[in-house]
Design a protein around this motif. Structure first.
Motif, short mmCIF file in Angstrom:
data_model
loop_
_atom_site.label_atom_id
_atom_site.label_comp_id
_atom_site.label_asym_id
_atom_site.label_seq_id
_atom_site.Cartn_x
_atom_site.Cartn_y
_atom_site.Cartn_z
N TYR A 1 3.23 -12.49 -0.95
CA TYR A 1 3.77 -11.20 -0.48
C TYR A 1 3.18 -10.81 0.86
CZ TYR A 1 -0.69 -8.90 -1.59
OH TYR A 1 -2.02 -8.54 -1.61
N ARG A 2 3.90 -10.00 1.56
CA ARG A 2 3.33 -9.22 2.67
C ARG A 2 3.90 -7.82 2.51
NH1 ARG A 2 3.82 -11.22 8.77
NH2 ARG A 2 5.84 -10.24 8.64
N ILE A 3 3.06 -6.83 2.41
CA ILE A 3 3.55 -5.48 2.10
C ILE A 3 4.40 -4.99 3.28
CG2 ILE A 3 2.91 -3.11 1.48
CD1 ILE A 3 0.28 -4.13 0.38
N PRO A 4 5.65 -4.56 3.00
CA PRO A 4 6.50 -4.09 4.10
C PRO A 4 5.88 -2.88 4.81
CG PRO A 4 7.77 -4.40 2.08
CD PRO A 4 6.33 -4.54 1.70
N LEU A 5 6.18 -2.74 6.10
CA LEU A 5 5.55 -1.69 6.91
C LEU A 5 5.82 -0.29 6.35
CD1 LEU A 5 6.19 -3.16 10.47
CD2 LEU A 5 3.97 -2.87 9.34
N GLY A 6 7.02 -0.08 5.79
CA GLY A 6 7.33 1.24 5.21
C GLY A 6 6.35 1.58 4.09
N GLU A 7 6.05 0.60 3.26
CA GLU A 7 5.10 0.86 2.16
C GLU A 7 3.68 1.05 2.68
OE1 GLU A 7 5.16 -1.46 -1.57
OE2 GLU A 7 7.11 -2.20 -0.88
N ILE A 8 3.37 0.29 3.75
CA ILE A 8 2.03 0.47 4.35
C ILE A 8 1.89 1.92 4.82
CG2 ILE A 8 0.55 -0.15 6.31
CD1 ILE A 8 0.53 -2.46 4.45
N ALA A 9 2.96 2.45 5.43
CA ALA A 9 2.90 3.84 5.92
C ALA A 9 2.62 4.80 4.77
CB ALA A 9 4.21 4.20 6.62
N GLU A 10 3.26 4.55 3.62
CA GLU A 10 3.02 5.43 2.45
C GLU A 10 1.58 5.33 1.97
OE1 GLU A 10 5.91 4.28 -0.52
OE2 GLU A 10 7.56 4.71 0.88
N ILE A 11 1.06 4.10 1.96
CA ILE A 11 -0.33 3.93 1.49
C ILE A 11 -1.29 4.65 2.44
CG2 ILE A 11 -2.14 2.29 0.84
CD1 ILE A 11 0.15 0.16 0.57
N PHE B 1 -9.98 10.10 3.17
CA PHE B 1 -10.70 8.97 3.79
C PHE B 1 -10.54 9.02 5.31
CE2 PHE B 1 -10.43 7.60 -0.50
CZ PHE B 1 -11.39 6.63 -0.69
N ASP B 2 -11.61 8.65 6.02
CA ASP B 2 -11.47 8.53 7.47
C ASP B 2 -11.60 7.08 7.93
OD1 ASP B 2 -14.12 8.02 7.14
OD2 ASP B 2 -14.84 9.57 8.52
N ALA B 3 -11.72 6.17 6.96
CA ALA B 3 -11.88 4.76 7.32
C ALA B 3 -11.05 3.90 6.36
CB ALA B 3 -13.35 4.35 7.24
N VAL B 4 -10.41 2.90 6.92
CA VAL B 4 -9.52 2.04 6.13
C VAL B 4 -9.76 0.59 6.54
CG1 VAL B 4 -7.61 2.29 7.79
CG2 VAL B 4 -7.08 1.77 5.45
N ALA B 5 -9.62 -0.32 5.58
CA ALA B 5 -9.80 -1.75 5.88
C ALA B 5 -8.57 -2.51 5.42
CB ALA B 5 -11.05 -2.27 5.16
N PHE B 6 -8.04 -3.35 6.30
CA PHE B 6 -6.90 -4.19 5.95
C PHE B 6 -7.40 -5.62 5.82
CE2 PHE B 6 -5.20 -0.61 8.37
CZ PHE B 6 -4.23 -0.14 7.49
N GLN B 7 -7.17 -6.19 4.65
CA GLN B 7 -7.60 -7.58 4.44
C GLN B 7 -6.41 -8.41 4.01
OE1 GLN B 7 -9.92 -9.55 1.06
NE2 GLN B 7 -11.57 -8.87 2.41
N GLY B 8 -6.38 -9.67 4.45
CA GLY B 8 -5.28 -10.53 4.04
C GLY B 8 -5.59 -11.98 4.29
N TYR C 1 1.21 -5.50 -6.18
CA TYR C 1 0.72 -6.63 -5.37
C TYR C 1 -0.62 -7.17 -5.85
CZ TYR C 1 4.29 -4.87 -2.21
OH TYR C 1 5.48 -4.44 -1.67
N ARG C 2 -1.36 -6.30 -6.51
CA ARG C 2 -2.76 -6.63 -6.78
C ARG C 2 -2.98 -7.93 -7.54
NH1 ARG C 2 -7.01 -2.18 -8.25
NH2 ARG C 2 -6.17 -0.50 -7.00
N SER C 3 -2.12 -8.14 -8.56
CA SER C 3 -2.39 -9.33 -9.38
C SER C 3 -2.16 -10.61 -8.57
CB SER C 3 -1.52 -9.33 -10.63
OG SER C 3 -0.20 -9.26 -10.21
N ASN C 4 -1.44 -10.50 -7.47
CA ASN C 4 -1.23 -11.69 -6.64
C ASN C 4 -2.25 -11.82 -5.50
OD1 ASN C 4 1.01 -12.92 -7.96
ND2 ASN C 4 2.21 -11.13 -7.31
N TYR C 5 -3.10 -10.81 -5.35
CA TYR C 5 -4.24 -10.98 -4.43
C TYR C 5 -5.39 -11.48 -5.29
CZ TYR C 5 -6.82 -10.49 -0.13
OH TYR C 5 -7.53 -10.77 1.02
#
Ligand code: SAM
Length: 336
Positions: free
Chosen positions: A99-109, A118-125, A321-325
């Protein structure tokens, strides 16, 4: 002081010597000798362990890092071109949906991350080197105005790191996994290069990223001397952040555990590495890794904090998505 006995490093380091090493460590960074680190990693005495943890907390307090910093973790994609022999999302694992999370869903997250304060976020892939991948993270970075962003997306060309930095990324985490060339070669297929990984860490530093690295503990063939050298490696690349977790064997990955692998031993050894990294480096951010939680439940993360860590990363990846990460068993249930 430390005297070598026939079997490994033995333990002529009495209580007074331990006190002397720890008070030296408290007074200044980089003041523990390599062989002292090795001894402190080999020592089975639980009284000594308690002293190490308490000295690490004292150092954390002294350098003003006694507040736990949360970073919201989003596991953007499990697409990966690499075939690391320990990792559940390695290219050869055909048993997970990619998977790659679509940008629209990223915006919601990201909205949820902000709403939760939160003032800090981490993107891992997973690790992909392509123009499309570079642009995907540039779009994500545009959505993150006002947030401190960490990226953890593996080895990339300097130009790509530079584009992401210009787009607003502040921090980058790239674990060396092991600073031993021998162990690194066991962990990775031919063609994945230790030198390139080190070069990437140095490049990130040169581009002004707050740069993190780290290792896995309890790897096959890893000795206290290797772990001691890992801590010195963190200093040699001037790491600003350190992320360390126990290696957890994955059924779909070829790296297999020897008979004496134990979850408790892996948790304790990781916590001891956290404490010694704190004692050696002083002013770094150290993550209490999710893999501690996978092995020891919520207590695992707390033990990392008790050992001197000061960063936690609650997981905001949507459950779909989690179970596939699936880096290691138990991962999907961790973090929130
Ligand atoms: N691809 C990027 C990279 O290599 O930095 C980030 C993703 S990678 C999956 C994130 C980290 O997961 C790795 O640095 C590794 O230390 C950890 N990891 C992967 N498989 C693991 C396992 N079986 N047990 C513990 N940690 C693992």
């Amino acid at each position: 002081m430390i005297r070598r006995c026939e079997s490994a490093l033995c333990l002529d380091m009495n209580g007074a010597a331990v006190d002397e090493v720890l008070s030296r460590a408290l007074s200044a960074p980089r003041s523990i000798a390599l062989e002292e680190l090795e001894w402190l990693l080999s020592c089975d005495d639980c009284g000594v362990r308690r002293l190490i943890y308490s000295a690490a907390r004292a150092v954390r307090l002294k350098c003003g890092r006694d507040v736990v910093l949360p970073r919201a973790l989003i596991e953007t994609s499990n697409l990966c071109a690499k075939d690391c022999r320990y990792c559940g999302i390695r290219r050869s694992n055909r048993n997970i949906a990619r998977y790659r999370i679509p940008l629209g869903e990223i915006a919601e997250i990201i909205s949820r991350v902000r709403a939760e304060g939160f003032d800090a976020v981490a993107f891992q892939g997973g690790e992909i080197e392509s123009g499309e991948n570079t642009a995907y993270y540039e779009r994500i970075l545009e959505m993150c105005a006002g947030l401190q962003v960490t990226l953890s997306l593996g080895e990339q060309e300097k130009d790509v790191y530079s584009r992401w930095r210009k787009a607003g990324a502040l921090r980058y985490l790239l674990r060396i996994e092991s600073s031993s060339r021998r162990i690194f070669a066991d962990l990775h297929p031919h063609g994945q290069s230790f030198d390139r990984r080190v070069e990437c860490i140095r490049t990130l530093k040169g581009l002004g990223y707050v740069t993190g690295t780290g290792i896995m503990t309890c790897l096959p063939g890893q000795r206290p001397a290797d772990l001691a050298a890992d801590i010195v490696f963190f200093a040699s690349v001037d790491a600003d952040m350190v992320g360390m977790g126990p290696w957890i064997p994955h059924p779909a990955a070829p790296l297999s555990a020897s008979g004496d692998y134990s979850a408790e031993k892996a948790v304790e050894l990781t916590c001891r590495m956290i404490a010694l990294a704190r004692l050696y480096l002083h002013e770094v951010n150290i993550v209490s890794a999710t893999a501690l939680e996978a092995l020891a439940g919520s207590e695992g993360r707390e033990r990392g904090i008790e050992a001197g860590a000061n960063v936690v990363m609650p997981n905001f990846t949507p459950s779909a998505y989690r179970s596939n990460y699936d880096l290691y068993p138990g991962k999907a249930e961790c973090g929130r």
